[in-house]
Design a protein around this motif. Structure first.
Motif, mmCIF file in Angstrom:
data_model
loop_
_atom_site.group_PDB
_atom_site.id
_atom_site.type_symbol
_atom_site.label_atom_id
_atom_site.label_comp_id
_atom_site.label_asym_id
_atom_site.label_seq_id
_atom_site.Cartn_x
_atom_site.Cartn_y
_atom_site.Cartn_z
ATOM 1 N N ASP A 103 0.840 -1.205 0.000
ATOM 2 C CA ASP A 103 0.000 0.000 0.000
ATOM 3 C C ASP A 103 0.872 1.251 0.000
ATOM 4 N N LYS A 104 1.904 1.231 0.848
ATOM 5 C CA LYS A 104 2.803 2.386 0.955
ATOM 6 C C LYS A 104 3.566 2.620 -0.343
ATOM 7 N N MET A 107 1.352 4.345 -2.900
ATOM 8 C CA MET A 107 1.198 5.764 -2.586
ATOM 9 C C MET A 107 2.494 6.522 -2.836
ATOM 10 N N GLU A 108 3.626 5.912 -2.496
ATOM 11 C CA GLU A 108 4.923 6.574 -2.652
ATOM 12 C C GLU A 108 5.210 6.887 -4.114
ATOM 13 N N ASN A 110 2.881 6.523 -6.966
ATOM 14 C CA ASN A 110 1.803 7.160 -7.717
ATOM 15 C C ASN A 110 1.456 8.554 -7.218
ATOM 16 N N PHE A 111 1.399 8.724 -5.903
ATOM 17 C CA PHE A 111 1.018 10.030 -5.355
ATOM 18 C C PHE A 111 2.230 10.888 -5.021
ATOM 19 N N ALA A 150 -5.500 0.325 -2.825
ATOM 20 C CA ALA A 150 -4.441 1.322 -2.658
ATOM 21 C C ALA A 150 -4.188 2.091 -3.944
ATOM 22 N N TYR A 151 -4.327 1.427 -5.067
ATOM 23 C CA TYR A 151 -4.180 2.099 -6.360
ATOM 24 C C TYR A 151 -5.246 3.182 -6.512
ATOM 25 N N ALA A 153 -6.833 4.610 -4.096
ATOM 26 C CA ALA A 153 -6.544 5.644 -3.098
ATOM 27 C C ALA A 153 -5.501 6.628 -3.618
ATOM 28 N N SER A 154 -4.464 6.101 -4.275
ATOM 29 C CA SER A 154 -3.407 6.977 -4.797
ATOM 30 C C SER A 154 -3.937 7.892 -5.887
ATOM 31 N N LYS A 155 -4.849 7.390 -6.697
ATOM 32 C CA LYS A 155 -5.411 8.206 -7.779
ATOM 33 C C LYS A 155 -6.423 9.221 -7.238
ATOM 34 N N ALA A 157 -6.178 10.574 -4.371
ATOM 35 C CA ALA A 157 -5.340 11.588 -3.736
ATOM 36 C C ALA A 157 -4.792 12.573 -4.760
#
Length: 261
Positions: A103-104, A107-108, A110-111, A150-151, A153-155, A157
């Protein structure tokens, strides 16, 4: 669009590669980035106009390097007019089976990777009095689907950050375009991370039957040229955005029954 300098991340394959080809066809100069310098050099050498291609490899997770990278990008052709943030990784795993480290990582890259690179280039855009950020998000930046927690979530964000940035930079003549592709025929699912961080190494059926990267690039090019703030790109799957907006209960029922991986 007058001939511009366009910096494209995730340029070694898929949508990114198709965008490089499209911008070169239209007479623009391109800065191409991904992790693989070897692939990027091959793309440059095989280009019809290699003199208009500058190779700038980097890893989105290594953000301490971004300030120097932006200096190199500006020096390559004397300016940067448009940054297309296309680099990233996808996911194919249930949330309960996905390690927190995965998950991290999503985010690291993609976001935070996209935000860090954009913020590193932002002072140049402000000093120059103009600039354009384009962010290749996803339809799951508008709604979450199974196997992509998580993907998604990153998008999501990215939408929150860049919508805020757009409002903040309006007076600076800096534009932001959010691009939401649906099923595009790329290797995104093959390279997607599973719950333990290994690659899926499988092509999604929907992905395989999706729009070609070349057609996607044409639509993105026109949308950026027109100054659109947000674009939905794909086939009938893009109408799910409107279904969720106007009939959220029905959309949730469909999503629960959907066989997606």
């Amino acid at each position: 669009m007058k001939h511009q300098v366009v910096w494209i991340t995730g340029a070694s394959s898929g949508i990114g590669l198709a965008l490089v080809d499209k911008y070169l066809q239209e007479g623009h100069k391109t800065i191409i980035s991904s992790r693989s310098e070897e692939i990027l050099l091959e793309l440059k050498n095989n280009s019809e106009r290699p003199e208009d291609v500058y190779v700038l490899p980097f890893d989105l997770s290594k953000q301490d390097e971004f300030e120097k990278l932006c200096e190199k990008a500006v020096q390559a052709f004397g300016k940067v007019d448009l940054l297309i943030n296309n680099g990233g990784i996808s996911q194919r795993s249930l949330a309960i089976e996905t390690k927190l480290d995965v998950d991290k990582k999503l985010m690291e890259v993609n976001f935070f990777g996209t935000v860090a690179l954009s913020k590193a280039l932002l002072p140049y855009f402000i000093a120059n009095g103009k600039g354009h950020f384009a962010i290749v998000s996803s339809l799951v930046g508008k709604f979450g689907t199974p196997y992509r927690s998580a993907y998604a979530a990153s998008k999501h964000a990215l939408h929150g950050f860049f919508e805020s940035l757009r409002a903040e930079l309006y007076q600076n003549h800096i534009s932001v375009t959010l691009i939401c592709p649906g099923f595009i025929r790329t290797n995104v699912s093959i390279n997607a991370l599973t719950g333990d961080g290994t690659k899926l190494n499988e092509m999604d059926d929907a992905q395989e039957k999706g729009m070609s990267p070349e057609e996607c690039a044409k639509i993105i090019y026109k949308g950026i040229e027109a100054g659109k703030e947000e674009m939905l790109v794909g086939g009938k799957e893009k109408y799910a955005v409107y279904l969720k907006r106007f009939f959220p209960g029905i959309f949730s029922k469909i999503l629960r029954k959907a066989k997606v991986r």
